[in-house]
Design an enzyme around this catalytic site. Structure first.
Site, PDB file in Angstrom:
ATOM      1  N   HIS A 173     -11.221  32.542  -2.583  1.00 53.19           N
ATOM      2  CA  HIS A 173     -12.450  32.851  -1.841  1.00 53.19           C
ATOM      3  C   HIS A 173     -12.765  34.330  -2.044  1.00 53.19           C
ATOM      4  O   HIS A 173     -12.180  35.201  -1.413  1.00 53.19           O
ATOM      5  CB  HIS A 173     -12.241  32.548  -0.367  1.00 53.19           C
ATOM      6  N   HIS A 176     -18.772  35.632   0.641  1.00 51.78           N
ATOM      7  CA  HIS A 176     -19.097  35.621   2.068  1.00 51.78           C
ATOM      8  C   HIS A 176     -18.572  36.815   2.852  1.00 51.78           C
ATOM      9  O   HIS A 176     -18.397  36.755   4.059  1.00 51.78           O
ATOM     10  CB  HIS A 176     -18.600  34.317   2.715  1.00 51.78           C
ATOM     11  N   TYR A 178     -15.571  38.356   2.745  1.00 52.63           N
ATOM     12  CA  TYR A 178     -14.164  38.436   3.103  1.00 52.63           C
ATOM     13  C   TYR A 178     -13.416  39.360   2.134  1.00 52.63           C
ATOM     14  O   TYR A 178     -14.023  40.017   1.299  1.00 52.63           O
ATOM     15  CB  TYR A 178     -13.565  37.032   3.175  1.00 52.63           C
TER      16      TYR A 178
END
Length: 362
Positions: A173, A176, A178
């Site tokens: 990931h 977004h 992070y």
């Protein structure tokens, strides 16, 4: 319909090009250990060509919000093994999305923790929900050089754990807002060492992590998610945004990771990914391209053709349509979802949506 056609490489074969996008459902209450509810939830949706399981933290301190699953303990690995076995019994394939929230967190959400960390000691704008109500996002602790190395090792161990749990692969990931995107983005990364400054330096940690994941799992079992231009969690637009992601794409093409997964957030009110950028990225990256962002069956088919994409990821439609692939094949309408149970509700709103025919039970 191309969306329903199989796709395969020597190391990974999918029954169709429909992907279940990773979505946090916040149903994990026992120290980050996935429950039997999650096993049933994912098994019901195993007709997707590929499931990408929800954001799963690589360490206890990486849990920015509560009730997320982890993959750093033996108990969590055992819990996830029940999930992967349930999906495999239904003939499905499942990756897991590995995440560390970085500065998007609060000590109140992680009992006993000292607070969030980040590339630099720069707070994100906005608030975060905690047991004490909404709180301003705090100034994170800047990771030392030694802590960056430890973060790398956490992702390597999480990759090993994912394979031990029976996942077919792992997705990093890096979207977004992070931790991995915090390293990529100059608004969150003002380091002066080898991990800050130039595009090459800001991309160094995510590329190192992906290279390490490939060494452990093999290139066919590794993917990454990006969300360029979305400006989520306090990351504003920046001049080198396109150049940065095209640099990443070229490096990842040489690495031959299985896919890049682009998350377009325009359906949630954010800036869309420009079509011209997707075209350039497609030229730089010749492995699988997954597009996500408010698609239906018609627009998904169009996107596969327009951008020479390989797969389309569906998020919210999979919440309320366990049999989404069958509905697409039969040209049936998608059932609406209850937003009140997106992030709470136990079994309610998780495993109780009806199918056109019987849903999988395990």
């Amino acid at each position: 319909m191309k969306l329903l056609e199989p796709i395969a490489t020597p190391g990974l074969s999918l029954a169709n090009r429909v992907v279940m996008a990773p979505m946090s459902r916040r149903r994990v209450e026992n120290e980050g250990v996935p429950s039997g509810l999650l096993a049933r939830y994912y098994a019901q949706r195993a007709s997707a060509g590929l499931i990408i399981a929800e954001s799963t933290v690589v360490s206890r301190d990486g849990m920015g919000i509560s009730l997320l699953p982890g993959i750093y303990s033996e108990e969590q690995v055992a819990g996830w093994r029940k999930v992967t076995e349930a999906v495999h019994r239904q003939g499905g394939k499942i990756f897991v999305q590995l995440v560390h929230s970085g500065r998007i967190g609060h000590a109140l959400n992680i009992p006993g923790a000292t607070g969030p960390v980040a590339p630099s000691a720069i707070a994100a704008a906005g608030t975060i929900n905690t047991p004490a109500g909404a709180q301003p996002l705090p100034v994170p602790k800047a990771l030392s050089a030694e802590a960056v190395e430890a973060m790398y090792e956490l992702h390597m161990q999480a990759t090993r754990n994912a394979l031990a749990a029976g996942f077919d692969g792992v997705e990093l990931h890096a979207a977004h807002g992070y931790l991995m995107e915090q390293f990529i983005h100059p608004a969150a990364n003002q380091r002066t060492d080898e991990y800050g400054g130039s595009i090459e330096n800001r991309c160094r940690l995510p590329l190192r992590v992906l290279e390490g994941m490939v060494a452990i799992a093999g290139a066919d079992r590794v993917g990454v998610r990006f969300s360029p231009f979305a400006s989520l969690n306090g990351l504003s637009p920046y001049e080198e945004e396109a150049a940065t992601h095209l640099y990443l794409a070229a490096k990842l093409d040489k690495m031959k990771i299985r896919y890049i997964h682009l998350s377009d957030q325009s359906s949630n009110g954010y800036t869309p990914i420009p079509p011209a950028f997707i075209t350039l990225l497609r030229q730089a990256f010749r492995q699988w391209l997954i597009l996500a962002g408010g698609y239906n069956a018609c627009t998904a088919t169009q996107a596969l053709q327009q951008f020479d994409a390989d797969l389309i990821a569906f998020g919210r439609p999979f919440i309320s349509n366990p049999d989404l692939v069958a509905r697409i094949a039969q040209q049936q309408p998608f059932a609406p979802a209850d937003k009140a149970t997106f992030y709470e509700g136990g079994a309610n709103g998780l495993i109780d949506y009806p199918c056109l025919s019987a849903c999988a039970t395990s």
